[in-house]
Design a protein around this motif. Structure first.
Motif, mmCIF file in Angstrom:
data_model
loop_
_atom_site.group_PDB
_atom_site.id
_atom_site.type_symbol
_atom_site.label_atom_id
_atom_site.label_comp_id
_atom_site.label_asym_id
_atom_site.label_seq_id
_atom_site.Cartn_x
_atom_site.Cartn_y
_atom_site.Cartn_z
ATOM 1 N N THR A 1 0.846 -1.184 0.000
ATOM 2 C CA THR A 1 0.000 0.000 0.000
ATOM 3 C C THR A 1 0.884 1.237 0.000
ATOM 4 O OG1 THR A 1 -1.654 -1.186 1.329
ATOM 5 C CG2 THR A 1 -1.873 1.216 1.192
ATOM 6 N N LYS B 1 -3.636 0.576 -3.608
ATOM 7 C CA LYS B 1 -3.473 -0.703 -2.910
ATOM 8 C C LYS B 1 -3.245 -1.821 -3.913
ATOM 9 C CE LYS B 1 -6.367 0.431 1.090
ATOM 10 N NZ LYS B 1 -7.460 -0.057 1.976
ATOM 11 N N ASN C 1 -4.860 -4.450 -4.386
ATOM 12 C CA ASN C 1 -6.075 -4.975 -5.005
ATOM 13 C C ASN C 1 -6.593 -4.099 -6.134
ATOM 14 O OD1 ASN C 1 -7.174 -2.786 -3.692
ATOM 15 N ND2 ASN C 1 -8.468 -3.971 -2.295
ATOM 16 N N GLU D 1 -7.390 -0.873 -5.847
ATOM 17 C CA GLU D 1 -8.099 0.305 -5.355
ATOM 18 C C GLU D 1 -7.171 1.517 -5.414
ATOM 19 O OE1 GLU D 1 -10.334 1.979 -1.326
ATOM 20 O OE2 GLU D 1 -9.660 -0.107 -1.428
ATOM 21 N N ARG D 2 -7.669 2.600 -5.979
ATOM 22 C CA ARG D 2 -6.843 3.789 -6.186
ATOM 23 C C ARG D 2 -7.722 5.031 -6.138
ATOM 24 N NH1 ARG D 2 -1.919 4.103 -9.683
ATOM 25 N NH2 ARG D 2 -1.479 6.295 -10.124
ATOM 26 N N GLN D 3 -7.279 6.043 -5.410
ATOM 27 C CA GLN D 3 -8.029 7.290 -5.341
ATOM 28 C C GLN D 3 -7.078 8.475 -5.347
ATOM 29 O OE1 GLN D 3 -11.085 7.965 -2.485
ATOM 30 N NE2 GLN D 3 -12.123 6.005 -2.847
#
Length: 374
Positions: A40, A363, A365, A367-369
């Motif tokens: 992460t 992350k 998996n 997931e990205r923001q």
């Protein structure tokens, strides 16, 4: 016999509370098998009065693109099996090389027309840390901070001494003019103009005309014009432009890094929280990794980064709860800004009490923001 028992008890107590043993207990390198699913990375690019009303579509896209690229730089390290320490350095170095952020290339000007930069880095495996403050010719202050950590017996070096150390270690040294950007120069001129207004808190100490030291010269020796349109200035009102990153690698280790140019128009060699371990930067495998951005004087007084880690380690608070509680304390003191935090389970916290904070995470998996506003 009684004396012997007392001596043994005293010796045991001394050993149990010795700094070396306490550090050994706290600093625990992960021995778990590598697990790529845990990696992460979280970054920030500063906090402050960052609102949609003060942001043009072009500026917003520029920041989003830069944050994405900074994420990519650090995440590529983690995906290849690299360490959290290498990842946070890579992300921060990218932001130091961008004129959009108040660190490295985009550092703000002091009252005397200089760029004075601070940076820190910390390894959660063993509590090793390094930082520099007030450097003016080191291209990437975060590299200098890491060199202090790994190639000296010290933690914090300042000013010309830090620059001499960087030279001796072969780091990139650039002329002060490398850090000049039009936007930051305009910020200084605006600050000086505000300072000279009647009734300003600094008016009594302000010069009656712009200091010669603050007049940055361009090629040909002509003073820089102040005619740049506000729409082209990368500043969103009152903004604390520190950059930082925290990471968790596949080995379960944490790291944190922070870099800044400080505050526009700062004087007297002022140093904020970024290079002070436990205030603007902290990482410990026993708790979490933290990088801060905000009004440094308050973050120093509240030892913000260590406070978050202590809440996680000693009060067993979830990292999001711990980070918010610490930011609440800063707010009650009168300070503002924000922080990013990450624990060994990959839990993320991004609290701030200003209008906005440049922030992003990714992350394993997918997931990205990338976010800017509240």
């Amino acid at each position: 016999m009684l004396f012997s028992r007392f001596f043994r008890a005293t010796l045991l107590a001394a050993l149990l509370t010795s700094p070396a043993l306490l550090q050994a207990q706290s600093a625990t390198p992960s021995t778990a098998a590598p697990d790529a699913s845990r990696i992460t990375l979280v970054i920030h690019g500063g906090a402050g009065t960052i609102t949609r009303a003060l942001m043009t579509p072009e500026k917003e896209k520029a920041y989003q693109d830069a944050l994405n690229q900074a994420l990519d730089a650090g995440y590529a390290v983690l995906k290849k099996g690299g360490t959290a320490l290498d990842a946070v350095e890579a992300s921060v170095r990218f932001m130091e090389d961008s004129p959009l952020f108040n660190a490295g290339k985009g550092a703000v000007f002091t009252h005397d027309g200089r760029n004075e930069m601070d940076a820190a880095i910390m390894d959660g495996r063993n509590l090793a840390a390094g930082s520099v403050a007030g450097v003016t010719v080191v291209r990437n202050p975060i590299r200098a901070a890491r060199a202090v950590m790994e190639k000296s017996e010290h933690v914090l070096l300042t000013g010309s001494g830090a620059e001499q150390f960087a030279r001796e270690k072969g780091l990139a040294i650039v002329p002060p003019s490398y850090f000049y950007t039009e936007a930051r120069y305009q910020q200084l001129q605006q600050a000086l103009a505000e300072e000279r207004k009647p009734g300003s808190p600094d008016q009594l100490n302000a010069p009656t005309s712009p200091s010669e030291k603050s007049k940055v010269k361009l090629k040909g020796g002509k003073p820089q014009s102040t005619a740049l349109p506000e729409s082209q200035i990368f500043t969103e009102g009152k903004k604390y432009g520190t950059v930082g990153a925290v990471a968790l690698d596949q080995f379960g280790n944490l790291a944190a890094a922070t870099s800044t140019g400080g505050m526009t128009n700062k004087r007297y060699g002022r140093v904020g929280d970024a290079p002070i371990i436990g205030c603007g930067t902290y990482a410990d495998n026993q708790s979490c990794a933290v990088s801060c951005t905000g009004w440094g004087e308050y973050f120093i007084r509240a030892t913000v980064a260590r406070d978050v880690a202590a809440r996680v380690e000693l009060l067993h608070q979830p990292v999001a709860e711990a980070a918010q509680a610490t930011m609440d304390k800063v707010g009650k003191m009168g300070g503002d800004g924000g922080l990013i935090a990450l624990d060994r389970q990959g839990n993320i916290a991004l609290p701030f009490n200003s209008a906005g904070m440049y922030r992003a995470y990714v992350k394993a998996n997918g997931e990205r923001q990338v976010q800017i506003y509240k």
